[in-house]
Design an enzyme around this catalytic site. Structure first.
Site, PDB file in Angstrom:
ATOM      1  N   SER A  37       0.807  -1.223   0.000  1.00 20.80           N
ATOM      2  CA  SER A  37       0.000   0.000   0.000  1.00 20.80           C
ATOM      3  C   SER A  37       0.839   1.271   0.000  1.00 20.80           C
ATOM      4  CB  SER A  37      -0.944   0.007   1.210  1.00 20.80           C
ATOM      5  OG  SER A  37      -0.207  -0.158   2.416  1.00 20.80           O
ATOM      6  N   ASP A 334      -2.280   8.491   7.840  1.00 19.07           N
ATOM      7  CA  ASP A 334      -3.298   7.635   8.450  1.00 19.07           C
ATOM      8  C   ASP A 334      -2.606   6.681   9.427  1.00 19.07           C
ATOM      9  OD1 ASP A 334      -2.123   5.611   6.950  1.00 19.07           O
ATOM     10  OD2 ASP A 334      -3.784   5.380   5.551  1.00 19.07           O
ATOM     11  N   HIS A 337       0.380   4.913   6.986  1.00 14.49           N
ATOM     12  CA  HIS A 337       1.114   5.426   5.838  1.00 14.49           C
ATOM     13  C   HIS A 337       1.598   6.855   6.026  1.00 14.49           C
ATOM     14  CE1 HIS A 337      -1.880   2.415   4.402  1.00 14.49           C
ATOM     15  NE2 HIS A 337      -0.788   1.918   3.854  1.00 14.49           N
TER      16      HIS A 337
END
Length: 369
Positions: A37, A334, A337
């Site tokens: 991600s 977040d 990340h």
């Protein structure tokens, strides 16, 4: 050959060889991006998965989409996006699963990254669907054949070996969403020591990188695992103090990173013509976390966008999340990340930094080899 076909061939050749002026000479031809991600540019949008970022306010600062979510797990650009821009790429590498990852668009490269993906195939199973590293390379093999058709076999080999960079950002999920996963992985931790688990990771990664080499990849940058014990999610669920990180995840990352360094040394010695650059993401991110004020950040422990607990680290960023008032002042976007502001600092060090953060060459030097 019809006039239409001649025009198409001419356009392809112009896209392939026309230099993009960035004031520093040569431009990067293609960026082939593999990973999780941290680099996913929207592949998970096309999967039935619990790991998605195509909801606001993700992407709120991503200018190319007008601030709309694209599937990137941050408020703006990923490190892969920034590196491509700075090295002279005219367009972002499209996600492999997107409809526009076809034709001459793939000459900019392709992004195979997937939120939840890992080195091991079972990593990220909690999300139901994700694209692990083995499947990502299967997908690149499809692109590889498309390049043969687009450019001809000999030009495709030259383009891949001389004009392309292969970046791999993977491994964090193998710990966070596999070996360290609460409840689901307790049996695995009992039956397999950290040493044995890391052995499996390195064995798999060696095979994966060798497979890419056999598909004509030559210029590699491999990111090590960052300080995963310092992300807001880990700090929140383990209830540590603001200036503390969780020890076990960081110890595992350091142990894996040492083995990764040895692996890349081995591959540089044994795969003729290849250059494997090691991106020291762990120390780069730890520097930002430890000395955040020096870089203009207000917080390196809390998520800018999230909910739950002391560091807003339990619930991922979404429309109902609380969001900080100045996104440029947070290291973390977040619970997992980095923010675009942090990504910019990290990317700059990887592009032009010294051997403390990337070795044996930095990304600008790797491009120009």
């Amino acid at each position: 050959m019809t006039s239409f076909n001649w025009v198409f061939v001419l356009v392809v050749m112009l896209v392939m060889w026309a230099p993009v002026s960035r004031g520093d000479g040569e431009a990067l031809g293609a960026s082939f991006i593999f990973g999780d991600s941290l680099v996913d540019a929207g592949n998970n949008n096309y999967l039935s998965t619990l790991s998605k970022a195509n909801i606001p306010p993700n992407g709120i600062d991503f200018k190319a989409s007008g601030g709309n979510p694209t599937g990137r797990y941050t408020n703006g650009r990923t490190i892969g996006d920034i590196v491509g821009e700075e090295l002279g790429q005219p367009n972002y590498a499209p996600p492999f699963l997107s409809p526009n990852a076809t034709g001459s668009a793939i000459l900019n490269g392709v992004n195979y990254g997937s939120g939840g993906g890992g080195i091991m195939n079972q990593t990220g199973r909690i999300f139901v669907n994700r694209i692990g590293m083995d499947i990502q390379i299967d997908y690149f093999n499809i692109t590889r054949k498309q390049l043969d058709r687009l450019l001809g076999p000999s030009k495709a080999i030259e383009y891949l070996r001389k004009k392309s960079i292969f970046s791999v950002t993977i491994g964090a999920n193998d710990f966070l969403n596999n070996y360290l996963l609460p409840l689901l992985s307790v049996g695995e931790r009992i039956s397999e020591s950290p040493d044995a688990f890391i052995d499996h990771l390195i064995t798999n990664l060696r095979a994966q990188l060798t497979r890419l080499y056999n598909l004509d990849a030559r210029k590699f940058v491999i990111g090590n695992v960052g300080p995963i014990g310092c992300i807001p999610y880990q700090r929140t669920i383990n209830r540590v103090n603001q200036d503390e990180c969780v020890k076990l995840p960081n110890q595992l990352a350091v142990q894996y990173n040492g083995r990764l360094r040895d692996l890349l040394t081995e591959l540089n010695e044994n795969l003729p013509g290849a250059t494997f650059a090691l991106a020291n993401v762990f120390d780069l991110v730890m520097e930002l976390i430890t000395n955040y004020a020096k870089y203009g950040f207000r917080s390196s422990s809390s998520a800018c966008c999230g909910n739950g607990g002391q560091f807003a680290g339990v619930i991922p960023c979404g429309p109902t999340s609380s969001m900080c008032d100045d996104r440029s002042k947070y290291v973390f976007w977040d619970p997992y990340h980095p923010s675009e502001a942090a990504n910019l600092i990290i990317a700059k060090q990887l592009i032009d930094g010294d051997s403390k953060y990337i070795s044996p060459v930095n990304l600008r030097q790797l491009r120009d080899l």
